[in-house]
Design an enzyme around this catalytic site. Structure first.
Site, short mmCIF file in Angstrom:
data_model
loop_
_atom_site.label_atom_id
_atom_site.label_comp_id
_atom_site.label_asym_id
_atom_site.label_seq_id
_atom_site.Cartn_x
_atom_site.Cartn_y
_atom_site.Cartn_z
N GLU A 70 9.60 -3.73 -1.24
CA GLU A 70 10.09 -3.81 -2.61
C GLU A 70 11.09 -2.70 -2.92
OE1 GLU A 70 6.10 -5.78 -2.38
OE2 GLU A 70 6.94 -3.87 -1.69
N PRO B 198 5.69 -2.10 14.38
CA PRO B 198 4.63 -2.47 13.44
C PRO B 198 5.06 -2.33 11.98
CG PRO B 198 3.81 -0.97 15.13
CD PRO B 198 5.30 -0.95 15.20
#
Length: 424
Positions: free
Chosen positions: A64, A266
């Site tokens: 975000e 990851p």
């Protein structure tokens, strides 16, 4: 259940759980120290006074915050003297958000959604408008913002079918919260329809901010230079999630040599050491990005697997990769953002689960920038084949760049809507 009672019970439960939340943050801070920073802010307590009137943007985590960077750039272009309040809930979000600040801006944690914490936050900062990124709708925050006369906007808003069902299950809480939203700027028509179903009174379709995120060309070029140094193709699992790395390593062990270099990046930094142990436990030689600077050492060039254990370097990894497997899409987790890969010209193979990015994934596949695979094994096989098929790969790369360019413009549309709602 009556809506007032539902909100009262929700707020009471969060008050009771607050000590456990704080304990969890403290424990998590053992690995990520930023979680232990300014814990009082989580409860709405601040050490110094501040001036009112900032434009407030809440970006919960890293994804975000990256999307917010495009919106903030568009806002500053239209209002050069913009003073920003940037809030987050995660350490990765706050760390990335610090790079977006300028003189006169402020950064803090979003308080827990309890009445006292939210009221203290709003009284202290007194923003001119509140902007919540993507899915962050909080019942108490929405009520207290309405009481304070603060317009709240959901920007880059998305709502999957699964999230809609969950919202309808808790309609006594979520419907009033959605109704209190002054404006929702949806990514797609489908998102807009679902937001209206959950109760949002005014919804406009503005597009997806992630197409407007600026990719660092220097990082992409560095990744391409590393690929040239390697002299062999790179198959990358990009922004991987729980369960995917072990499954990929098991599949990789079944492949015959010579194999491409396998790279794993990851999603969550707290899992870096866990994934390193998985790689070594599977019998592969490992090179960790965090152990070198601008140039990989000779031993890294010979390794079986590279672990991308660094932050804010995705353009580098997409520049390095010959083909990327889309993390989060090979387990029922909804997939990660494939728009960044497209903006770097990296071909993508997505798994069956992309419900978090349904439209973007569909458009990318239709444009020839990505392909859908029914399983991880199929994706690995296709990835290896693409690594050997330069003409097809070049066509996918060109299609990816064209796809990413064609869908830009959401940042400008959202910035204009926000500033019309809350002029300086």
């Amino acid at each position: 259940m009556p809506q007032g009672l539902a909100l009262a019970l929700y707020a009471a439960l969060l008050r009771l759980l607050t000590p456990l939340y704080l304990l969890r943050l403290w424990r998590r801070g053992a690995q990520e120290p930023l979680y232990r920073h300014a814990l009082g802010e989580r409860l709405g307590f601040y050490k110094a006074g501040t001036e009112p009137g900032r434009l407030w943007v809440h970006a919960v985590s890293l994804g975000e915050t990256r999307a917010a960077s495009a919106l903030i750039a568009a806002l500053r272009e239209r209002e050069p003297g913009l003073r920003l309040l940037l809030t987050h809930s995660t350490a990765t979000g706050r760390d990335a958000g610090a790079a977006l600040l300028r003189d006169g801006d402020a950064q803090t944690w979003l308080p827990y959604d309890t009445p006292g914490a939210v009221r203290r936050f709003l009284r202290h900062w007194q923003p001119r408008v509140g902007v919540l990124m993507e899915t962050e709708v909080w019942p108490v925050l929405q009520r207290e913002a309405e009481r304070a006369g603060l317009p709240m906007v959901l920007a880059n808003a998305r709502l999957s079918e699964k999230s809609l069902r969950q919202g309808q299950r808790f309609a006594a809480l979520m419907r009033p919260a959605a109704r209190r939203m002054a404006l929702a700027l949806a990514q797609t028509e489908a998102d807009a329809a679902r937001l209206r179903l959950i109760g949002a009174p005014r919804v406009d379709v503005a597009g997806n901010l992630k197409y407007d995120i600026a990719m660092d060309p220097a990082l992409t070029a560095r990744g391409q230079a590393w690929a040239a140094q390697l002299g062999r193709p790179v198959l990358m699992l990009a922004v991987s999630r729980e369960g995917e790395e072990a499954a990929l390593l098991a599949e990789w062990a079944r492949r015959t040599s010579p194999r491409p270099l396998l790279a794993i990046v990851p999603r969550h930094p707290q899992r870096f050491d866990e994934i390193a142990a998985l790689i070594q436990g599977a019998g592969f030689t490992l090179a960790r990005r965090s152990t070198w600077g601008d140039t990989p050492p000779a031993e890294a060039l010979q390794a079986d697997v590279w672990l991308g254990d660094s932050m804010r370097e995705m353009p580098l990894y997409y520049g390095l990769a010959t083909v990327a497997l889309l993390g989060g899409s090979f387990e029922p987790l909804g997939g990660q953002n494939l728009i960044e890969a497209a903006a770097c010209g990296c071909p993508v193979l997505a798994g069956p689960h992309t419900f978090n990015f349904t439209e973007a994934a569909g458009l990318a596949i239709a444009a020839g920038a990505a392909r859908r695979c029914g399983s991880l094994a199929e994706a690995v096989a296709q990835g290896e084949a693409l690594c050997r098929d330069e003409p097809t790969r070049s066509h996918m790369s060109a299609s990816a760049l064209a796809f990413a360019t064609a869908h830009r413009g959401a940042a400008g549309r959202m910035a204009a809507a926000l500033l019309a709602m809350a002029p300086p």
